[in-house]
Design an enzyme around this catalytic site. Structure first.
Site, short mmCIF file in Angstrom:
data_model
loop_
_atom_site.label_atom_id
_atom_site.label_comp_id
_atom_site.label_asym_id
_atom_site.label_seq_id
_atom_site.Cartn_x
_atom_site.Cartn_y
_atom_site.Cartn_z
N LYS A 35 -3.90 47.66 -45.51
CA LYS A 35 -3.26 46.47 -44.97
C LYS A 35 -4.19 45.84 -43.95
CE LYS A 35 -0.44 45.35 -41.65
NZ LYS A 35 -0.86 43.92 -41.42
N GLY B 141 1.43 52.61 -33.05
CA GLY B 141 1.14 53.95 -33.54
C GLY B 141 2.32 54.88 -33.39
N GLU C 69 -3.23 40.36 -39.78
CA GLU C 69 -2.89 38.96 -40.01
C GLU C 69 -3.82 38.00 -39.25
OE1 GLU C 69 1.22 40.77 -39.05
OE2 GLU C 69 -0.82 41.57 -39.16
N GLU D 268 -5.80 56.39 -34.18
CA GLU D 268 -6.74 55.99 -33.12
C GLU D 268 -6.09 54.85 -32.37
OE1 GLU D 268 -9.01 53.91 -31.13
OE2 GLU D 268 -10.18 53.44 -32.93
N CYS E 90 -11.62 49.33 -28.46
CA CYS E 90 -10.77 50.44 -28.00
C CYS E 90 -11.54 51.40 -27.10
CB CYS E 90 -10.18 51.18 -29.20
SG CYS E 90 -11.40 51.72 -30.40
#
Length: 481
Positions: A176, A234, A179, A251, A285
């Site tokens: 996926k 998550g 967007e 992650e 991140c």
């Protein structure tokens, strides 16, 4: 310069598919619409999952000799290099990052497929001695169908980071895309589609996370979930995965600290600050979001870092500036809100602190706060923008306590010329990866992942491969006494 198609499609069961609905993708440097992409729905997800399930159940990727998977992955790498310039142009404009960094992202994606091609025919089990009359050994089976949800900050390279080892191990995959930044991944999949993989082996969907992403997580066909993104998302995914005890790789971001001791090489440090917090507008991140500086050199380092920030060239990614826009108006607002809160909490603004109002698009000034207390929100929560918190410390013990004093544990850094101190700190820092004297030291070959709210499981390196297989033990009675 490459023309950017006005409308893009999803890739399902070996075909490019449109939909009745579309999502608009904006250019962060202008704030204007760039293109549209077919909006995948639950029916599209069902078709992609059914195709992946058929591929996995028929062992299309594992009944062949492993050398065939090597060939497929090397072909993918070659095809990615063919489209790298065009893909970089698309990624730069949809994501905001510099053209140079977008090109590097496609190059890195090709390297992931090359790297895991090198191990695809070396996934070997172990013989276990049980004495006379027995034969016992292990084999590695693929998970089956891997659902992979990719974030918007490095969509092409992070997709390749998970997709390459999954295919090397023989899994079928449904990806996926984000967007906000899905188009570069379409270029990536155009390259993958030309490599000759079996139908259903790879599928790409772009749709709302709360619909398509949630459907993937909860679906009976999914045998594994791989996610990179926010802690809240998550945690939501893990709650869905828990219902069927689905193995997951997570992650989830960080609040990473660099420890700067008085003997640190200043140029090494400043080079690392520039890349550590201002690369990709801080939307990383593993960004260096906290700089812990020994008090003897605190003022000197804080002043140098502020001067560095003030001297950065800001502009659209196609100009290859030092600082590019953030991904969206919402992201920009969130960053500004956290900066205002930091000032209210008593942090001293040394550089930046606000959006670049004179520019179109979503640009944030490179921002440095000094005299930050470890308990302030700006020192505890992920900003995901070009914002650095500079914090003083006196002793090594104090520095370690501050660095380990958040709920995150993704990466950390140590800047010192004392190798003994570097090794002591590296062992005691709560992080999955520790950099010494260079932020982002490492590469595709080095395992990456976190502890605490930064997640679990490892990507990259040989270790990542074992996230995509199950160990099966086979014990055989071969003779009687």
């Amino acid at each position: 310069m490459f023309p950017i198609k006005p409308h893009w499609l999803n890739y399902i069961d070996g075909e490019w598919c449109d939909s009745t609905r579309s999502l608009t993708v904006d250019n962060p440097a202008t704030g204007e619409p760039l293109a549209t992409i077919a909006e995948a729905g639950r029916d599209d997800a069902e078709r992609a999952l059914a195709a992946a399930r058929r591929c996995a159940d028929r062992a299309e990727l594992t009944r062949v000799r492993p050398a065939q998977r090597v060939t497929w992955l090397l072909r993918i790498a070659d095809e990615i290099r063919v489209v790298a310039d065009e893909g970089a142009w698309v990624l730069c404009h949809e994501n905001g990052k510099s053209l140079r960094d977008a090109r590097d992202e496609f190059t890195e994606a090709a390297r992931y497929f090359e790297y895991y091609a090198g191990v695809a025919d070396k996934i070997e089990g172990t013989s276990i001695p049980l004495g006379d009359g027995y034969m016992d050994f292990t084999v590695y089976d693929p998970m089956g169908v891997s659902a992979q949800i990719v974030p918007w900050n490095f969509p092409v390279s992070i997709c390749a980071r998970s997709l390459a080892p999954a295919l090397a191990a023989g899994n079928a995959v449904v990806v996926k895309s984000p967007e906000l930044s899905p188009l570069g991944m379409c270029v990536l999949f155009e390259a993958i589609a030309r490599a000759g993989l079996p139908k259903g082996a790879v599928n790409l969907l772009c749709g709302p996370g709360r619909q398509v992403g949630a459907h993937l997580v909860e679906h009976r066909h999914v045998d594994q979930i791989v996610f990179t993104g926010s802690v809240a998302t998550g945690q939501s995914i893990l709650r869905g995965a828990a219902a069927r005890a689905i193995p997951s790789v997570m992650e989830l971001g960080g609040k990473s600290a660099a420890l700067v001791f008085a003997d640190a090489d200043r140029q090494q440090l400043l080079d690392s600050v520039k890349s550590g917090i201002f690369f990709n507008a801080g939307q990383v991140c593993s960004a260096m979001s906290r700089l812990l500086v020994q008090r003897a050199v605190y003022d000197e380092v804080a002043d140098a870092v502020a001067a560095l920030a003030d001297g950065l060239r800001i502009g659209p990614g196609c100009e290859n500036p030092d600082l590019t826009p953030v991904i969206s108006a919402g992201q920009l607002e969130q960053i500004e809100t956290m900066c205002r809160k930091a000032v209210d909490d008593g942090a001293r603004l040394a550089a930046g602190g606000a959006a670049c109002r004179e520019r179109a698009g979503w640009f944030m000034q490179p921002t440095v706060f000094r005299d930050v207390a470890p308990t302030m929100r700006i020192a505890q929560e992920e900003v995901f923008g070009p914002v650095l918190a500079v914090i003083p410390f006196d002793t090594e013990e104090e520095a370690l306590a501050i660095a380990n004093g958040t709920e995150f544990g993704l990466v950390a850094g140590v800047f010192t010329q004392d190798i003994s101190r570097a090794m002591r700190c590296a062992r005691r820092l709560k992080a999955g990866q520790v950099f010494v004297n260079e932020w982002y030291a490492g590469g595709i070959e080095t395992p990456f992942g976190g502890v605490g709210l930064s997640g679990f499981g490892r990507e990259k390196g040989q270790e990542a491969l074992y996230s995509y297989v199950r160990t099966k033990n086979i014990g055989i009675r071969v003779a009687g006494e």
